[in-house]
Motif scaffolding. Structure first.
Motif, short mmCIF file in Angstrom:
data_model
loop_
_atom_site.label_atom_id
_atom_site.label_comp_id
_atom_site.label_asym_id
_atom_site.label_seq_id
_atom_site.Cartn_x
_atom_site.Cartn_y
_atom_site.Cartn_z
N GLY A 104 0.76 -1.23 0.08
CA GLY A 104 0.01 0.03 0.00
C GLY A 104 0.86 1.21 -0.15
O GLY A 104 2.08 1.18 0.32
N ALA A 105 0.37 2.33 -0.46
CA ALA A 105 0.86 3.65 -0.52
C ALA A 105 1.20 4.05 1.09
O ALA A 105 0.70 3.41 2.23
CB ALA A 105 -0.27 4.43 -0.80
N GLN A 112 -7.62 5.75 6.32
CA GLN A 112 -7.22 5.65 4.79
C GLN A 112 -6.67 4.45 4.33
O GLN A 112 -6.86 3.91 3.23
CB GLN A 112 -6.10 6.79 4.74
CG GLN A 112 -6.24 8.16 4.64
CD GLN A 112 -5.29 9.17 4.65
OE1 GLN A 112 -4.20 8.71 4.94
NE2 GLN A 112 -5.70 10.43 4.37
N THR A 113 -5.86 3.72 5.42
CA THR A 113 -5.41 2.34 5.21
C THR A 113 -6.57 1.36 4.90
O THR A 113 -6.62 0.61 3.88
CB THR A 113 -4.61 1.96 6.29
OG1 THR A 113 -3.43 2.74 6.41
CG2 THR A 113 -4.35 0.29 6.06
N SER A 117 -7.32 -0.69 1.42
CA SER A 117 -7.53 -2.34 1.21
C SER A 117 -8.71 -2.70 0.68
O SER A 117 -9.00 -3.69 -0.29
CB SER A 117 -7.26 -2.84 2.49
OG SER A 117 -8.07 -2.72 3.40
N ASN A 118 -9.94 -1.65 1.08
CA ASN A 118 -11.45 -2.15 0.52
C ASN A 118 -11.52 -1.91 -0.87
O ASN A 118 -12.02 -2.78 -1.59
CB ASN A 118 -12.39 -1.24 1.37
CG ASN A 118 -13.63 -2.02 1.53
OD1 ASN A 118 -13.96 -3.09 1.27
ND2 ASN A 118 -14.48 -1.14 1.47
N CYS A 335 -6.82 -4.42 8.67
CA CYS A 335 -6.87 -3.06 9.39
C CYS A 335 -6.13 -3.22 10.53
O CYS A 335 -5.61 -2.39 11.05
CB CYS A 335 -8.27 -2.47 9.14
SG CYS A 335 -9.14 -2.50 7.60
N ALA A 336 -6.75 -4.28 11.22
CA ALA A 336 -6.12 -4.62 12.81
C ALA A 336 -4.58 -4.64 12.83
O ALA A 336 -4.27 -4.22 13.67
CB ALA A 336 -6.73 -5.95 13.40
N LEU A 337 -4.00 -5.29 11.84
CA LEU A 337 -2.37 -5.47 12.13
C LEU A 337 -1.68 -4.06 12.30
O LEU A 337 -1.20 -3.56 12.93
CB LEU A 337 -1.77 -6.24 10.83
CG LEU A 337 -0.38 -6.74 11.19
CD1 LEU A 337 0.63 -5.63 10.42
CD2 LEU A 337 0.06 -7.13 12.33
#
Length: 457
Positions: A104-105, A112-113, A117-118, A335-337
């Motif tokens: 990812g960026a 935003q993350t 991913s979504n 998202c949790a990591l």
């Protein structure tokens, strides 16, 4: 895996290698979050692996994503093997067995993350579904034998495939049959890097337990909650695992460089060609060991950057820190990591608390925990109690750190809600791997096939 670089600046002294790492130091307002996640593509018809070639293969999938996104193709010997966003949007790459990865960026918030991913998964479905392809969110391939697993046409992987069996029992399984979620985080100084790397190194086995999600191999239970973590216990221990020198109070960039210099290389790239260099260390390379066997055999900064990308400690140091302990998993886990680590490392009070909690943990203790977690998960014993109790304490520190960050979305919620999947695991006392094993033994009727429905993106 990162795109290999070809920076041609020559290296003249070890101090330049230290300076390269130190150049990653950034002021706090420039810290970013870079999340990577891998998943296994499979054909819905038969739950079979997806090869590179063919009318419904991974090459076609990449070409479709290129048309959709407008990203630049990454090629190796004339074959498309990845995509890169032309203005910093991130990259898509292939792991050796076809695992599809989004790097990812560099983003400012976890909101935003999660949107990133979504969006990526939605875009991927748009291209993949007409091809009959879906994606599996697990830490290890649950069904296909190593011999059934496709091989991607990347030159560095050919070199690694030949080398891995010489240096460990599980290197090929690591390459071809595992998936991970990682987050890349910044530091402001050598002292800040030291604190973050020490805390993250000590807590990496806990992250492995929280994200344990690889209990099946070859269609049956494998005896582990994180088979992926077990694999890393004997893959290539010269370049992987827990680094004892990180535990020293004076640990710094130069220590990591000295270690990295004595790890065997994989390759150098000259004019687009990969040369097998597994017979020399980077220190030997700097001493002239490749002058007669590789065109322009003088080390470059590109060679150094590529070498750093082939080192696999539990926390990897580049010009940022990479958290490498987690199994791949479903969307909420993506998202949790980063939420787990951002809460601990990007808030000063949380980092203080995590440092106070873990500062007395020795290398021997953490290494023993690392050995126990693949099979025992959160039930592993640590300092006379179950690891689950430590997990509860660490998650509380992370949640408080995310709340103090106070990065709100449009609805006014902060980032702490992204920890909910991990807090649920601790509350119920069973990992995702244990839940899957229960399903296998009960409602799945001893069949592995339902995992492709229940754990698919």
């Amino acid at each position: 895996m990162a795109r290999d670089t070809t920076d041609s600046r020559p290296i003249e002294a070890v101090e330049e290698l230290v300076a390269y790492l130190a150049s990653g130091c950034k002021p706090k307002d420039a810290w970013r979050i870079g999340t990577e996640h891998e998943k296994f593509p499979f054909y819905v018809d038969g739950n079979l692996p997806v090869p590179y070639e063919g009318p419904r293969g991974i090459r076609v999938l990449l070409e479709g994503m290129q048309r959709l996104l407008g990203w630049d193709a990454i090629e190796d010997a004339g074959r498309i093997i990845g995509l890169v966003g032309p203005t910093g949007q991130g990259a898509i790459s292939l792991e050796p067995g076809g695992q599809f990865e989004l790097s990812g960026a560099a983003l400012e918030t976890l909101h935003q993350t999660c949107r990133e991913s979504n969006a990526h998964l939605a875009q991927l479905r748009e291209i993949a579904e007409p091809l009959g392809i879906r994606f599996l969110g697990l830490g290890a391939s649950p069904k296909w034998l190593l011999s059934q697993t496709p091989k991607m046409p990347k030159s560095r992987y050919d070199i690694m495939t030949a080398y891995m069996p010489k240096v460990g029992r599980h290197g090929l399984d690591m390459m071809y049959r595992t998936c991970t979620i990682q987050v890349n985080l910044d530091f402001s100084s050598e002292a800040d890097m030291r604190r973050k790397m020490q805390v993250a190194t000590r807590l990496q086995p806990l992250a492995t337990a929280l994200f344990a999600n690889s209990p099946f191999t070859d269609g049956a239970p494998n005896g582990f909650q994180s088979w992926r973590a077990e694999i890393w216990r004997d893959t290539d221990n010269q370049r992987a695992g827990l680094l004892p020198f990180v535990f020293r109070p004076d640990f710094g960039f130069a220590d990591y460089v000295e270690w990295a210099l004595d790890v065997p290389m994989y390759f150098v790239i000259r004019e687009g060609r990969y040369y097998d260099c597994t017979h020399v260390t980077f220190r030997q390379f700097m001493g002239g060991a490749l002058r007669d066997t590789v065109p322009d055999g003088t080390p470059t900064m590109g060679d150094w950057a590529n070498h750093l990308s082939t080192l696999f400690p539990d926390v990897r140091l580049k010009r940022f820190l990479e958290m490498r302990g987690a199994d791949g998993g479903p969307w909420r886990r993506i998202c949790a990591l980063p939420a787990f680590w951002v809460g601990l490392l990007y808030d000063e009070a949380a980092l203080d608390a995590a440092e106070e909690l873990t500062g007395g943990w020795s290398f021997e203790e953490v290494n023993a925990l690392r050995d126990a977690v693949p099979a025992e998960g959160l039930s592993a014993r640590f300092r006379n109690h179950e690891l689950r109790e430590t997990a509860r304490e660490v998650l509380a520190i992370s949640r408080a750190g995310l709340k103090r960050r106070a990065r709100l979305n449009r609805e006014g919620f902060d980032e702490s809600d992204f920890l909910a999947p991990l807090e649920e695991i601790v509350a119920r006392g069973t990992t995702s791997a244990q839940e899957l094993l229960t399903a296998f033994r009960t409602r799945w009727g001893g069949s592995i096939e339902p995992v492709f429905l229940e754990q698919a993106y």
